[in-house]
Design a protein around this motif. Structure first.
Motif, PDB file in Angstrom:
ATOM      1  N   ALA A  69      -1.693   6.931 -10.518  1.00 33.16           N
ATOM      2  CA  ALA A  69      -0.595   6.392 -10.130  1.00 33.16           C
ATOM      3  C   ALA A  69       0.482   7.551 -10.034  1.00 33.16           C
TER       4      ALA A  69
ATOM      5  N   ARG B 258       2.904   2.724 -10.043  1.00 31.09           N
ATOM      6  CA  ARG B 258       1.963   1.580  -9.810  1.00 31.09           C
ATOM      7  C   ARG B 258       1.107   1.064 -11.159  1.00 31.09           C
TER       8      ARG B 258
ATOM      9  N   ARG C 222       0.849  -1.106   0.092  1.00 33.91           N
ATOM     10  CA  ARG C 222      -0.263  -0.151   0.139  1.00 33.91           C
ATOM     11  C   ARG C 222       1.082   1.362  -0.277  1.00 33.91           C
ATOM     12  N   GLN C 223       0.227   2.352  -0.385  1.00 32.54           N
ATOM     13  CA  GLN C 223       0.971   3.557  -0.350  1.00 32.54           C
ATOM     14  C   GLN C 223       1.763   3.838   0.877  1.00 32.54           C
TER      15      GLN C 223
ATOM     16  N   ASP D 126      -0.346  10.674  -9.345  1.00 34.02           N
ATOM     17  CA  ASP D 126      -0.726  11.318  -7.979  1.00 34.02           C
ATOM     18  C   ASP D 126      -0.195  10.533  -6.895  1.00 34.02           C
ATOM     19  N   GLU D 127      -0.376   9.309  -6.820  1.00 35.75           N
ATOM     20  CA  GLU D 127       0.251   8.476  -5.710  1.00 35.75           C
ATOM     21  C   GLU D 127       1.718   8.715  -5.692  1.00 35.75           C
TER      22      GLU D 127
END
Length: 525
Positions: free
Chosen positions: A233, A221, A198-199, A235-236
């Motif tokens: 992805a 991702r 997870r992030q 943004d992550e």
């Protein structure tokens, strides 16, 4: 470049190792003078002049080098530039090879690459000291510590979150690697088992690397529409950098597959909005419309890869999973443009060099069945034709995107990425000009990663220099013949030693490992 990025760059130092100066005459003013070429120092306006080298350093850049030289190279009509820096490669196996010839990295040298980064996509060995050992290298190189290596060492291939004790173990491994000289933390969140994280797990480890002054390098991702989507992805990755207080580097930036082609403007807007807020975000790009990866990574759903290859193969044999598996493989094929767009580049002779569509026809079956049959034999690499030229050009024009190769065997990018970018996007299509090509392949890269003394032709810098013929420099490798050397690179100097002389390799090993020095107070004395 923003002040924060420059501060980050100033915190990174490379090892100042000097190659032996055997055979050099200390009475001469310089060992080598490169005379009369069109000199591009990094990102400045070019001029006709000379570059002089003594031992492993540049001692003069200007209109006419003074004094006597042991060797003069006539560069009239040629382009003289800093050695190219490739920030994303899979050349670790070659550098660790028992073969002295393989360690020379001739596919890189013949296209002017004098420095490369390894340990990318989360694949970097947690024991960075082991990676950076040895000798007899053709190029300079630096390495990341890989999230995949760290997670696998502690958790294995399981699809689950770490326990608190496991999280502590992973942090220790990252901290140790940073103190051994890693550039930062690399991730390949598209690939199992990294995709199971997870992030917040990734951000916690990135924070450790950031505290030591490193960078967060990420294979996103999702570069397509597999999971959270390309924009999600991006943004992550930006959020991880913000939360961990670490510069973000997006690896091989692209919009992959039919669902996201044309998304480059939206990706660019997100990155530039983050940069406008003061966050350090940049990217690299390889100049090919076909990506390269493993067949299972491209087509097999992540749930089927939980537990590693043996567990995946057992699911292939499970009749209860057959329809679900076939449906999801077919959907992944659609994302990538269909079976005609997937070329097998490594693997059994009966498959290599064929698209999945051709392979299926030859075997009297369908592409999904051919995928499963092939993976039962071995993992194979593919070239997947899934990007639009408009997106490639849009990314290439941004001043925060630098040149890379993502060099991997079976794909022509290993032998020809820098040559192709120049020949195709500068000389043939005019997408960017020569000055931009050189800046994005040298000084910009050195600055964003803090490679002190490299990436620019300047007095006192390390003598990594290339001389190439502007009319001839280009690739020979293509998707059918991926292992042909590039042409037109006349001279390549690494740390003051001539590695390519009049277009021919000298066999000299002059490269060195480059280590990033952690911030003061982070590592044990």
């Amino acid at each position: 470049m923003k002040t924060s990025a420059l501060r980050f760059g100033a915190s990174l130092l490379c090892l100042m190792l000097t190659p032996a100066a055997a055979g050099r005459n200390p009475q001469l003013d310089s060992d080598i003078v490169i005379r009369g070429g069109q000199v591009y120092t990094g990102d400045a306006q070019p001029f006709i002049g000379d570059v002089a080298i003594k031992a492993d350093r540049i001692v003069y850049v200007g209109p006419k080098a003074p004094g006597r030289a042991g060797r003069t190279i006539d560069a009239r009509g040629m382009i003289v530039a800093p050695g190219f820096i490739d920030p994303h490669t899979h050349a670790g196996a070659a550098l660790a090879s028992d073969s002295p010839v393989e360690r020379l990295l001739l596919p890189f040298l013949t296209q002017g690459v004098t420095t490369a980064f390894i340990g990318v996509d989360g694949g970097g060995d947690p024991d960075v000291g082991r990676t950076l050992g040895g000798q007899g290298y053709g190029i300079n190189f630096a390495t990341y510590v890989g999230f995949g290596g760290v997670r696998s060492a502690v958790i294995g291939n399981a699809d689950r979150a770490p326990t608190p004790a496991e999280m502590s173990q992973m942090k220790v491994l990252v901290a140790k690697a940073m103190c051994q000289g890693a550039l930062g933390l690399s991730t390949g969140l598209f690939y199992a088992p990294q995709s199971f994280a997870r992030q917040d797990e990734v951000a916690a480890l990135a924070r450790v690397a950031g505290a030591a002054g490193g960078v967060y390098d990420s294979h996103l991702r999702d570069e397509s529409s597999y999971s959270i989507g390309l924009l999600g992805a991006v943004d992550e990755a930006i959020a991880i950098g913000r939360d961990a207080q670490i510069p973000v580097h997006i690896a091989h930036i692209k919009a992959l597959g039919v669902d996201v082609q044309g998304s480059a403007p939206q990706v660019i807007a997100r990155v530039e909005a983050a940069r406008a807020r003061g966050q350090v975000v940049h990217a690299d790009q390889y100049p090919w419309s076909a990506s390269g990866t493993g067949l299972s990574a491209a087509l097999i759903p992540r749930w089927a890869q939980d537990g590693g290859r043996a567990a995946m193969l057992s699911r292939f044999a499970d009749e209860k999973l057959r329809d679900r598996l076939r449906t999801e493989i077919a959907e992944n094929l659609r994302r990538r443009g269909g079976a005609e767009a997937v070329l097998i580049t490594t693997g059994p002779d009966w498959a290599k060099g064929r698209t999945l569509a051709v392979l299926a026809r030859e075997r009297g079956t369908d592409p999904v069945a051919s995928t499963l049959d092939l993976l039962k034999v071995s993992e194979v690499s593919i070239a997947s034709f899934n990007q639009s030229e408009d997106d490639i050009a849009a990314f290439m024009k941004r001043d925060w995107v630098v040149t890379s190769s993502d060099a991997s065997t079976g794909h022509p990018r290993y032998y020809a990425s820098f040559a192709r970018k120049y020949a195709t996007y500068v000389r043939e299509r005019g997408v960017i000009d020569l000055r931009t090509f050189i800046a994005s392949s040298t000084l910009r890269t050195a600055r964003i990663f803090g490679l002190e003394g490299r990436g620019e032709l300047r007095n006192g810098n390390f003598a990594d220099v290339v001389v190439f013929n502007p009319a001839k420099f280009g690739p020979q490798a293509d998707y059918t013949h991926p292992t042909l050397f590039s042409i037109g690179m006349r001279t390549v100097v690494v740390n003051g030693r001539i590695k390519i002389d009049d277009g021919k390799p000298t066999g000299m090993a002059a490269g060195m490992p480059l280590l990033r020095r952690a911030k003061a107070g982070v590592c044990p004395q």
